[in-house]
Structures are given as structure tokens and as C-alpha cells.
Design a protein around this motif. Structure first.
Motif, PDB file in Angstrom:
ATOM      1  N   ALA A  91      10.535  96.440 -14.381  1.00  0.00           N
ATOM      2  CA  ALA A  91       9.253  95.873 -13.943  1.00  0.00           C
ATOM      3  C   ALA A  91       8.525  96.909 -13.096  1.00  0.00           C
ATOM      4  CB  ALA A  91       9.483  94.593 -13.138  1.00  0.00           C
ATOM      5  N   VAL A  92       7.235  97.057 -13.343  1.00  0.00           N
ATOM      6  CA  VAL A  92       6.423  98.037 -12.607  1.00  0.00           C
ATOM      7  C   VAL A  92       5.150  97.362 -12.108  1.00  0.00           C
ATOM      8  CG1 VAL A  92       7.320  99.969 -13.963  1.00  0.00           C
ATOM      9  CG2 VAL A  92       5.233  98.831 -14.697  1.00  0.00           C
ATOM     10  N   ASP A  93       4.510  98.000 -11.130  1.00  0.00           N
ATOM     11  CA  ASP A  93       3.250  97.492 -10.586  1.00  0.00           C
ATOM     12  C   ASP A  93       2.060  97.875 -11.449  1.00  0.00           C
ATOM     13  OD1 ASP A  93       4.303  96.201  -8.375  1.00  0.00           O
ATOM     14  OD2 ASP A  93       4.221  97.993  -7.116  1.00  0.00           O
ATOM     15  N   ASP A  94       2.175  98.989 -12.161  1.00  0.00           N
ATOM     16  CA  ASP A  94       1.031  99.523 -12.897  1.00  0.00           C
ATOM     17  C   ASP A  94       1.517 100.133 -14.205  1.00  0.00           C
ATOM     18  OD1 ASP A  94      -1.371 100.569 -13.721  1.00  0.00           O
ATOM     19  OD2 ASP A  94      -1.518 102.082 -12.127  1.00  0.00           O
ATOM     20  N   LEU A  95       1.005  99.631 -15.308  1.00  0.00           N
ATOM     21  CA  LEU A  95       1.400 100.138 -16.623  1.00  0.00           C
ATOM     22  C   LEU A  95       0.531 101.304 -17.086  1.00  0.00           C
ATOM     23  CD1 LEU A  95       2.078  96.798 -18.548  1.00  0.00           C
ATOM     24  CD2 LEU A  95       3.778  98.509 -17.920  1.00  0.00           C
ATOM     25  N   TRP A 121       2.689  88.211 -19.327  1.00  0.00           N
ATOM     26  CA  TRP A 121       2.963  89.581 -18.892  1.00  0.00           C
ATOM     27  C   TRP A 121       2.400  90.559 -19.905  1.00  0.00           C
ATOM     28  CZ3 TRP A 121       6.517  86.314 -21.140  1.00  0.00           C
ATOM     29  CH2 TRP A 121       7.131  86.756 -22.317  1.00  0.00           C
ATOM     30  N   GLN A 123       3.652  94.426 -21.728  1.00  0.00           N
ATOM     31  CA  GLN A 123       4.808  95.318 -21.843  1.00  0.00           C
ATOM     32  C   GLN A 123       4.488  96.496 -22.747  1.00  0.00           C
ATOM     33  OE1 GLN A 123       7.580  92.314 -23.431  1.00  0.00           O
ATOM     34  NE2 GLN A 123       7.730  93.506 -25.319  1.00  0.00           N
ATOM     35  N   ARG A 140       4.848  94.454 -16.823  1.00  0.00           N
ATOM     36  CA  ARG A 140       4.206  94.014 -15.584  1.00  0.00           C
ATOM     37  C   ARG A 140       3.921  92.528 -15.732  1.00  0.00           C
ATOM     38  NH1 ARG A 140      -0.378  92.512 -13.091  1.00  0.00           N
ATOM     39  NH2 ARG A 140      -0.762  93.310 -10.977  1.00  0.00           N
ATOM     40  N   TRP A 141       4.569  91.744 -14.877  1.00  0.00           N
ATOM     41  CA  TRP A 141       4.300  90.305 -14.881  1.00  0.00           C
ATOM     42  C   TRP A 141       2.879  90.076 -14.371  1.00  0.00           C
ATOM     43  CZ3 TRP A 141       7.833  87.654 -17.402  1.00  0.00           C
ATOM     44  CH2 TRP A 141       9.153  88.120 -17.428  1.00  0.00           C
TER      45      TRP A 141
END
Length: 214
Positions: A91-95, A121, A123, A140-141
Motif C-alpha cells: 500500500a502506498v500514499d501516491d501511485l 482502490w 492498483q 492505494r486505498w
């Protein structure tokens, strides 16, 4: 922020319910029905864990989406090999940095709950996982979905303590953009040189009955 979110296990020829039941008995942990991912042509069962993590057991459906969506293709391919570990997800804050580096946009995902709520989300990275199963995919949710995170479905009684991966730490760091800190955090990683296909070899869980390796 970059952290291990979940690990994915593709069901075997006995199907989703039987595979999840077998894993639940082995781990001594409870699971909940996840639901259908309509955009991917898959469905899952969730084992909520501590540390905002979870184990998903996933099955491909006989649905047109599963032929088109890379995630559905990945699940089908692993299940046709007899099932087993398919991959891991960060999981990341920024894709945006991943979209720029991989040269494609992230794709939306969603899963509806029986009460009508919807977990959503975005992905990216499934193509990479298919080509090189040692690397994770990234998601990123969406904002406002924290309470619907799969780890919250039950009070998690277990946690991921170690992962054995056939692959290269340097390859994974490069794939993730060489983060300063490993997204695997306190999870112990045993990197092994691939003797065949790279990817997850095993995951060890801390459970109420002690450590269990799957």
C-alpha cells in the motif's frame, strides 16, 4: 508511506471454500467472505491479521472480466498450476511515481459489501507480477475507506512474521523505486536464489498456537 498490505494465495482445484477452509484449519485463524471484484472477475476470502494486514485467498470466476483484467489472468494462471502463493501487495500514499515509471495508469478496483457499502482502490503492477512474481503490486486505498479495510473485518489474532521469496532484494528495491525503508517493516525476509520461477515460497504467521508456515 509504503507498507506491506496483504499476501495473496490463489485457490487450488478444490475451489475457494475448500482452499480457505484448509488454510484456516492450518493457521487456526478465522476468515470472512470477501466478495466479488467485478472489474477483475475474481472473488476472495479474507483472513484479517494484525498490523493492518491480511491474507486473501482468491479465486477466478468464469466471467469475461477475468479474461481481460491482468489480476484475473494472474489468479487463473496460478490456480491452473495447482494454486498457491500468487504475490504480495504494498500500500502506498501516491501511485503517480509508479504510473510514471511503468508508463501506464493505475486501474480502479472495487468490492461491494452485503450492506451496500463499497471498498474502492486503485492498483498497478500486476503485469510486472505476472512477468516476475517476486515483485509486489502496488495499491492505494481510496480516501474514506479506512474503516472498510479487510484487516478490520475481524479482530486479527495472527500476524505475518516472515516471508521466503525466491528472488533478489535489489530487484524488488529497484521495482519499488529504492525506498529508504523496506515496505516489509518488521517482517523477516529470506531471499533465496530462484531455482525455477521466482516468487513467494512461503509465509510464516504468528498465531495463537505459535508460528505456522504456509
Amino acid at each position: 508511506m509504503m507498507r506491506l498490505d496483504h499476501v495473496s494465495y490463489a485457490c487450488g482445484p478444490d475451489g475457494l471454500a475448500a482452499t480457505a477452509a484448509r488454510i484456516g484449519e492450518t493457521l487456526g485463524l478465522d476468515s470472512v467472505k470477501g466478495g466479488i471484484h467485478p472489474r477483475f472477475g475474481t472473488r476472495n476470502v479474507i483472513f484479517p491479521l494484525q498490523n493492518d494486514q491480511y491474507l486473501e485467498v482468491v479465486e477466478v470466476l468464469n466471467h469475461p472480466a477475468s479474461d481481460k483484467a491482468p489480476f484475473g489472468q494472474a489468479v487463473r494462471a496460478r490456480s491452473e498450476m495447482g494454486g498457491g502463493w500468487m504475490g504480495w501487495c504494498v500500500a502506498v500514499d501516491d501511485l503517480a511515481p509508479f504510473e510514471e515509471r511503468l508508463g501506464r495508469e493505475s486501474v480502479p478496483g472495487n468490492r461491494k459489501f452485503p450492506d451496500g457499502q463499497e471498498l474502492t482502490w486503485r492498483q498497478i503492477g500486476i503485469h510486472g507480477l505476472i512477468a516476475d512474481p517476486q515483485v509486489p503490486y502496488m495499491l492505494r486505498w481510496d480516501d474514506g475507506t479506512a474503516d472498510l479495510h479487510p484487516s478490520k473485518a475481524l479482530a486479527g489474532k495472527g500476524s505475518i512474521s516472515a516471508i521466503s521469496i525466491a528472488g533478489s532484494r535489489d530487484r524488488v528495491r529497484e521495482w519499488l523505486g529504492s525506498p529508504e525503508q523496506s515496505p516489509l517493516g518488521n517482517v523477516e525476509v529470506d531471499w533465496q536464489a530462484p531455482s525455477g520461477t521466482p516468487g513467494i515460497l512461503s509465509v510464516t504467521f504468528d498465531t495463537p498456537s505459535g508460528p505456522v508456515t504456509l
